[in-house]
Design an enzyme around this catalytic site. Structure first.
Site, mmCIF file in Angstrom:
data_model
loop_
_atom_site.group_PDB
_atom_site.id
_atom_site.type_symbol
_atom_site.label_atom_id
_atom_site.label_comp_id
_atom_site.label_asym_id
_atom_site.label_seq_id
_atom_site.Cartn_x
_atom_site.Cartn_y
_atom_site.Cartn_z
ATOM 1 N NE ARG A 236 19.906 22.231 -15.658
ATOM 2 C CZ ARG A 236 18.718 22.072 -15.066
ATOM 3 N NH1 ARG A 236 18.656 21.753 -13.784
ATOM 4 N NH2 ARG A 236 17.605 22.223 -15.748
ATOM 5 C CG HIS A 284 18.964 16.620 -10.714
ATOM 6 N ND1 HIS A 284 19.746 16.939 -11.787
ATOM 7 C CD2 HIS A 284 18.011 17.589 -10.658
ATOM 8 C CE1 HIS A 284 19.281 18.036 -12.385
ATOM 9 N NE2 HIS A 284 18.229 18.449 -11.708
#
Lengths: 321, 321
Positions: A236, A284
């Protein structure tokens, strides 16, 4: 059987993803359940399950008969960011498909650094033919995995398969065959001091927020055949202090980084990461959640729960993951 | 033991590689044997073994007591190109280190194409944040390995470990667990028609010279999730017709290629491969022969041969590899 004759509805609450393909998959997999897409279904007492990615804050807390929340991402920090999160079980996605995709990404990026991808691509641009005669073998490189959950464990085993030395670090003690496992705060220094490439697959919790900071980088003291350590974050963006990463690259404390996640996504066009010569940016994309592989197990869990069976892959609220 | 009291000398004949590190390793590993570097030792009757990479033509044929030739590369075409090659056994290098390095390269390049490395690198240059939501999983991609010797077999197993479907093609029938094995001319079409990514690890022989040509590309009919097939050649440059490769890229018959080897090496600065957007060039760096891992087994074979034991990993002169 009474529940199955009139099963509860599903609320779909996805931020940043088009709901169409998820809806289609739900319609095919769960024809016995109706799915509504948030903001539809507000306070709807017939909604018993929510399938979410970054759900709209306060929306879930208004559902009077919500039984469980299903995260479509492996991390659940996007659920906990809701201040009015209702006190119902949260189910994380555990999918062999998602796990395998993440390991593909990790092995790809580890190999790209280990086999000098950036250097050979620059040489191609410059039409230079020059082999590095000091190329180490994978067996000379120690890859350290931060986070030994489903994802970290699978990545560790696949890196072992390629011949890398692999160690891991996790909050609580783990045991993975062929992998040197460190745990807790006392295990962090020996882990950091022995890793040439550090792969981050930690959950984002209050304990891990910005754990990738200058203090941690200073403890990465290994100087192996690839030089200063290489950092790969596929967890993250909230795990990383981005100013500290840039500084560590500039001082040579880190020799290169691959970042799939960022504090702000999409990464702003003026971010210094885009054009930094020691940074690989991916959008991502390490491990996409694919509706076709995730919805089936979710609906199976809902049906089992309605029959009185326990939910599995539950999130530990106290630990935050 | 008589031989060991006065063991034969070694001739080192390497083209394009500095002999120093090899000499040093030989001196450490075989202090009982003297090594001379070609062109020293011409017609020297005390030389019994030759350690070679692209040996100077006719040099080996003049050694009156040569017992065996050791190739430091996995392929031996560089030995057979000598028209006066003496009729002594030729030993190929079979080294776990070399094999592992080649598999690293193969898995790296397969993953780089599969995970859209070129696309994401271009997006980084352009500061574009866009994930491919259609990214297939490795389990949806068939990788075909041409050549199932030591190198091809190991690469196949490691690609299986990552979750790829893997098939192989070889001249003679092979059996590799979890890998669909095709063989001979009749096995070539089913192999070519089902592969998304084709990895070439064939030996260069009269039968395989320029086997990678327009006729072969026309038979690569698979159009899977990655589009037209992708070619990776880590074998020998002589396997490829380079004009046909460029043409196949331009017509879309191939969607991308990685070439570690070329007809002419170093690749000339004016080669169209350098700047081609669908070509990845590496400088014959897939699997370097490292003296530290190769010399020990070679010297052990020389000593065993002097004791009357048979040589292993012998090249089949008729097959040419």
């Amino acid at each position: 059987m009474s529940e199955n004759n009139n099963p509860g509805r599903i609320l779909l609450s996805l931020t940043g993803w088009a709901p169409d393909v998820w809806l289609k998959q739900l319609a095919e997999t769960a024809p016995h359940r109706k799915t509504v897409v948030e903001p539809e279904g507000e306070s709807d007492p017939s909604i018993e399950y929510a399938v979410v990615w970054k759900p709209r804050p306060k929306a879930l807390g208004k559902l009077p008969r919500l039984k469980a929340i299903f995260s479509v991402g492996a991390g659940v920090d996007h659920v906990f960011s809701d201040p009015d999160l209702p006190d119902v079980p949260i189910v994380r996605v555990v999918s062999p498909d998602l796990t395998a995709r993440m390991s593909e990404y990790v092995v790809w990026q580890v190999l790209d650094h280990h086999r000098l991808g950036p250097r050979y691509r620059q040489q191609q641009l410059d039409r230079i033919w020059e082999e590095d005669r000091d190329q180490p073998a994978a067996s000379e490189i120690s890859v350290g995995i931060m986070g030994l959950g489903e994802l970290g464990t699978d990545a560790a085993l696949k890196l072992r398969c390629l011949g890398f030395k692999v160690s891991g670090w996790s909050r609580t003690a783990k045991n993975v065959e062929g992998v040197i496992c460190h745990a807790g705060s006392e295990g962090l220094d020996p882990f950091l001091a022995t890793s040439d490439i550090i792969v981050v697959l930690l959950p984002l919790t209050p304990d891990t927020r910005e754990i990738l900071n200058k203090d941690l980088f200073a403890r990465m003291t290994k100087r192996g055949p690839l030089g200063a350590p290489i950092l790969i974050n596929a967890g993250r963006g909230g795990l990383q202090n981005e100013a500290d990463i840039l500084n560590a690259l500039d001082t040579g404390q880190l020799s290169a980084v691959t970042l799939d996640v960022f504090q702000q996504e999409p990464l702003p066009a003026d971010s210094p990461f885009w054009a930094h010569p020691k940074v690989t940016v991916t959008p991502h994309s390490a491990a996409a959640s694919m509706p076709a592989s995730l919805i089936g197990p979710m609906v199976a869990q809902m049906d089992a729960h309605d029959r009185g069976e326990p939910l599995t892959n539950l999130v530990d609220r106290k630990a935050g993951y």
